[in-house]
Design a protein around this motif. Structure first.
Motif, PDB file in Angstrom:
ATOM      1  N   ASN A  65       0.849  -1.186   0.000  1.00  8.96           N
ATOM      2  CA  ASN A  65       0.000   0.000   0.000  1.00  8.96           C
ATOM      3  C   ASN A  65       0.892   1.245   0.000  1.00  8.96           C
ATOM      4  N   GLY A  66       0.447   2.274  -0.711  1.00 10.69           N
ATOM      5  CA  GLY A  66       1.218   3.520  -0.748  1.00 10.69           C
ATOM      6  C   GLY A  66       2.408   3.472  -1.689  1.00 10.69           C
ATOM      7  N   TRP A  67       2.437   2.516  -2.606  1.00  9.98           N
ATOM      8  CA  TRP A  67       3.583   2.379  -3.524  1.00  9.98           C
ATOM      9  C   TRP A  67       3.805   3.625  -4.371  1.00  9.98           C
ATOM     10  N   ASP A  68       2.745   4.433  -4.563  1.00  7.25           N
ATOM     11  CA  ASP A  68       2.861   5.643  -5.398  1.00  7.25           C
ATOM     12  C   ASP A  68       3.268   6.875  -4.587  1.00  7.25           C
ATOM     13  N   GLY A  69       3.519   6.672  -3.286  1.00  9.08           N
ATOM     14  CA  GLY A  69       3.866   7.814  -2.441  1.00  9.08           C
ATOM     15  C   GLY A  69       2.627   8.536  -1.935  1.00  9.08           C
ATOM     16  N   TYR A  70       1.468   8.085  -2.338  1.00  8.95           N
ATOM     17  CA  TYR A  70       0.212   8.678  -1.863  1.00  8.95           C
ATOM     18  C   TYR A  70      -0.625   7.559  -1.232  1.00  8.95           C
ATOM     19  N   SER A  71      -1.862   7.421  -1.673  1.00 11.67           N
ATOM     20  CA  SER A  71      -2.758   6.492  -0.970  1.00 11.67           C
ATOM     21  C   SER A  71      -3.104   5.256  -1.797  1.00 11.67           C
ATOM     22  N   ALA A  72      -2.263   4.899  -2.757  1.00 12.69           N
ATOM     23  CA  ALA A  72      -2.579   3.750  -3.629  1.00 12.69           C
ATOM     24  C   ALA A  72      -2.631   2.454  -2.827  1.00 12.69           C
ATOM     25  N   ARG A  73      -3.568   1.593  -3.243  1.00 14.32           N
ATOM     26  CA  ARG A  73      -3.617   0.251  -2.662  1.00 14.32           C
ATOM     27  C   ARG A  73      -2.644  -0.651  -3.423  1.00 14.32           C
ATOM     28  N   ALA A  74      -2.171  -1.648  -2.737  1.00 17.19           N
ATOM     29  CA  ALA A  74      -1.271  -2.622  -3.387  1.00 17.19           C
ATOM     30  C   ALA A  74      -1.977  -3.266  -4.580  1.00 17.19           C
ATOM     31  N   ALA A  75      -1.215  -3.602  -5.599  1.00 19.67           N
ATOM     32  CA  ALA A  75      -1.797  -4.275  -6.768  1.00 19.67           C
ATOM     33  C   ALA A  75      -2.476  -5.559  -6.301  1.00 19.67           C
ATOM     34  N   SER A  76      -3.725  -5.730  -6.717  1.00 22.29           N
ATOM     35  CA  SER A  76      -4.477  -6.888  -6.224  1.00 22.29           C
ATOM     36  C   SER A  76      -4.132  -8.143  -7.035  1.00 22.29           C
ATOM     37  N   LEU A  77      -4.094  -9.258  -6.345  1.00 21.26           N
ATOM     38  CA  LEU A  77      -3.773 -10.527  -7.005  1.00 21.26           C
ATOM     39  C   LEU A  77      -4.826 -10.867  -8.055  1.00 21.26           C
ATOM     40  N   GLU A  78      -6.088 -10.539  -7.739  1.00 20.44           N
ATOM     41  CA  GLU A  78      -7.179 -10.849  -8.677  1.00 20.44           C
ATOM     42  C   GLU A  78      -7.026 -10.046  -9.962  1.00 20.44           C
ATOM     43  N   SER A  79      -6.694  -8.760  -9.810  1.00 17.80           N
ATOM     44  CA  SER A  79      -6.535  -7.916 -10.998  1.00 17.80           C
ATOM     45  C   SER A  79      -5.337  -8.385 -11.825  1.00 17.80           C
ATOM     46  N   VAL A  80      -4.258  -8.759 -11.155  1.00 20.54           N
ATOM     47  CA  VAL A  80      -3.071  -9.246 -11.874  1.00 20.54           C
ATOM     48  C   VAL A  80      -3.414 -10.521 -12.647  1.00 20.54           C
ATOM     49  N   ALA A  81      -4.166 -11.425 -12.004  1.00 18.32           N
ATOM     50  CA  ALA A  81      -4.525 -12.690 -12.668  1.00 18.32           C
ATOM     51  C   ALA A  81      -5.434 -12.424 -13.874  1.00 18.32           C
ATOM     52  N   THR A  82      -6.386 -11.501 -13.711  1.00 16.99           N
ATOM     53  CA  THR A  82      -7.297 -11.207 -14.825  1.00 16.99           C
ATOM     54  C   THR A  82      -6.554 -10.494 -15.950  1.00 16.99           C
ATOM     55  N   ALA A  83      -5.626  -9.605 -15.578  1.00 15.93           N
ATOM     56  CA  ALA A  83      -4.831  -8.909 -16.600  1.00 15.93           C
ATOM     57  C   ALA A  83      -4.005  -9.916 -17.401  1.00 15.93           C
ATOM     58  N   ARG A  84      -3.524 -10.967 -16.737  1.00 24.56           N
ATOM     59  CA  ARG A  84      -2.743 -11.984 -17.452  1.00 24.56           C
ATOM     60  C   ARG A  84      -3.631 -12.702 -18.474  1.00 24.56           C
ATOM     61  N   ARG A  85      -4.869 -12.986 -18.077  1.00 24.64           N
ATOM     62  CA  ARG A  85      -5.798 -13.626 -19.024  1.00 24.64           C
ATOM     63  C   ARG A  85      -6.127 -12.680 -20.174  1.00 24.64           C
ATOM     64  N   LEU A  86      -6.241 -11.401 -19.851  1.00 25.12           N
ATOM     65  CA  LEU A  86      -6.534 -10.415 -20.905  1.00 25.12           C
ATOM     66  C   LEU A  86      -5.373 -10.347 -21.909  1.00 25.12           C
ATOM     67  N   ILE A  87      -4.163 -10.356 -21.392  1.00 26.92           N
ATOM     68  CA  ILE A  87      -2.978 -10.317 -22.269  1.00 26.92           C
ATOM     69  C   ILE A  87      -2.962 -11.551 -23.173  1.00 26.92           C
ATOM     70  N   GLU A  88      -3.297 -12.693 -22.588  1.00 21.11           N
ATOM     71  CA  GLU A  88      -3.303 -13.932 -23.375  1.00 21.11           C
ATOM     72  C   GLU A  88      -4.413 -13.937 -24.422  1.00 21.11           C
ATOM     73  N   SER A  89      -5.423 -13.091 -24.223  1.00 19.64           N
ATOM     74  CA  SER A  89      -6.537 -13.039 -25.180  1.00 19.64           C
ATOM     75  C   SER A  89      -6.266 -12.081 -26.336  1.00 19.64           C
ATOM     76  N   LEU A  90      -5.151 -11.337 -26.246  1.00 20.05           N
ATOM     77  CA  LEU A  90      -4.848 -10.408 -27.338  1.00 20.05           C
ATOM     78  C   LEU A  90      -4.536 -11.202 -28.597  1.00 20.05           C
ATOM     79  N   PRO A  91      -5.044 -10.785 -29.736  1.00 23.80           N
ATOM     80  CA  PRO A  91      -4.853 -11.566 -30.964  1.00 23.80           C
ATOM     81  C   PRO A  91      -3.438 -11.466 -31.528  1.00 23.80           C
ATOM     82  N   LEU A  92      -3.179 -12.341 -32.463  1.00 32.66           N
ATOM     83  CA  LEU A  92      -1.908 -12.331 -33.192  1.00 32.66           C
ATOM     84  C   LEU A  92      -1.605 -10.942 -33.729  1.00 32.66           C
ATOM     85  N   GLY A  93      -0.405 -10.496 -33.545  1.00 37.40           N
ATOM     86  CA  GLY A  93       0.023  -9.259 -34.182  1.00 37.40           C
ATOM     87  C   GLY A  93      -0.460  -7.993 -33.517  1.00 37.40           C
TER      88      GLY A  93
END
Lengths: 164, 146
Positions: A65-93
């Motif tokens: 928490n506070g990684w931005d020097g202000y009031s940011a919450r730590a990167a959530s594990l759920e968001s990271v996992a979903t972002a990984r699935r989103l990246i894998e869904s990006l099409p060829l090229g």
């Protein structure tokens, strides 16, 4: 590597399995097409692996928490996992996004040529994508669900943000 | 009419005033595009985004303020994003910069007018990032008066 419009790239599945002809010419075309598609798959794997590595670095950078020097919450594990699935869904090229995190702890992906021609997505903990696009004087924003496949509306906006 | 400085809290700032948002994370800036990312302007839960008015502060004093904030937050200063109060107004119909002076920091101001809609917030942040200018923090603390 040449980057194709996503709408064109989406048709690769039809190109990957061309109707097999009997002539020497058609076998040659089929062979050459196979080589091209193979290279695209290889390139996509490399690109996805690089993005996945970036995501791991981001999660580590924003783990407290506070990684931005202000009031940011730590990167959530759920968001990271979903972002990984989103990246894998990006099409060829597809153009490669840059990754970030916002103060809610959600992973962000950004495409674009300049600060005034850009698309940004936030991936929530529960599978929603909040997006905003700035295209000169035009502004669009909204929210769509992500269920494992890249939403068509987002694919179109990525095209708009990245194609000249 | 010109109000004495510091103005009462909530007083809208003149559009020509320049404001600085101090940044403590490299994640606020895209090296590839050489552009600020929208996250540089992430509003806190109370939707009052802190900025510092340049006013008569020189460059050295401005950087010193940022470095002091960094010391308080145990973070190295990465840089700052400069924008005008008019640029803030460009980002949304309700968006504005207002005075929010503090006894130890009379140049303190807020960017207000946010809604709680995350997609709208993102759109506002995009415009703020587009109108702002990024300046990397000096390598060494600046001590000379400008």
């Amino acid at each position: 590597m040449k980057t194709w419009p996503m709408t064109a790239v989406l048709t690769c599945s039809t190109v990957a399995s061309p109707v097999r002809g009997e002539s020497h010419e058609s076998r040659y075309v089929s062979h050459q097409m196979g080589r091209i598609i193979s290279r695209l798959h290889e390139s996509r794997s490399v690109g996805i692996q690089a993005l996945s590595d970036d995501l791991d670095t981001l999660a580590a950078d924003c783990a407290d928490n506070g990684w931005d020097g202000y009031s940011a919450r730590a990167a959530s594990l759920e968001s990271v996992a979903t972002a990984r699935r989103l990246i894998e869904s990006l099409p060829l090229g597809a153009f490669r996004p840059t990754l970030g995190a916002d103060s809610r702890g959600w992973v962000t992906l950004e495409w674009g040529r300049t600060a005034r021609w850009t698309l940004s997505l936030s991936v929530t903990d529960d599978g929603w994508l909040h997006y905003a696009g700035l295209f000169g004087s035009e502004r669009v924003f909204g929210t769509v669900a992500f269920a494992g496949r890249l939403p068509k509306a987002i694919a179109a906006l990525i095209d708009k943000a990245t194609l000249a | 009419m010109t109000l004495a400085f510091p103005e009462p809290e909530g007083t809208p700032l003149n559009g020509a005033e320049t404001l600085a948002r101090f940044l403590f994370s490299r994640r606020c800036y895209s090296i590839e595009r050489r552009a600020l990312r929208p996250e540089a302007f992430d509003p806190p839960p109370d939707l009052k985004l802190s900025v510092t008015r340049h006013r008569s502060l020189g460059e050295a004093e401005l950087w010193r303020r940022g470095q002091e904030v960094g010391v308080l937050r145990a973070k190295a200063l990465f840089g700052r994003a400069d924008l005008t109060a008019a640029g803030v107004q460009e980002s949304g119909p309700e968006m504005k910069a207002v005075a929010a002076w503090e006894e130890h920091n009379p140049e303190h101001a807020h960017i207000v007018g946010w809604t709680s809609n995350p997609a709208y917030q993102k759109s506002v942040k995009q415009v703020l990032a587009a109108v702002a200018t990024f300046l990397p923090a000096p390598a060494e603390p600046s001590t000379k008066a400008s």
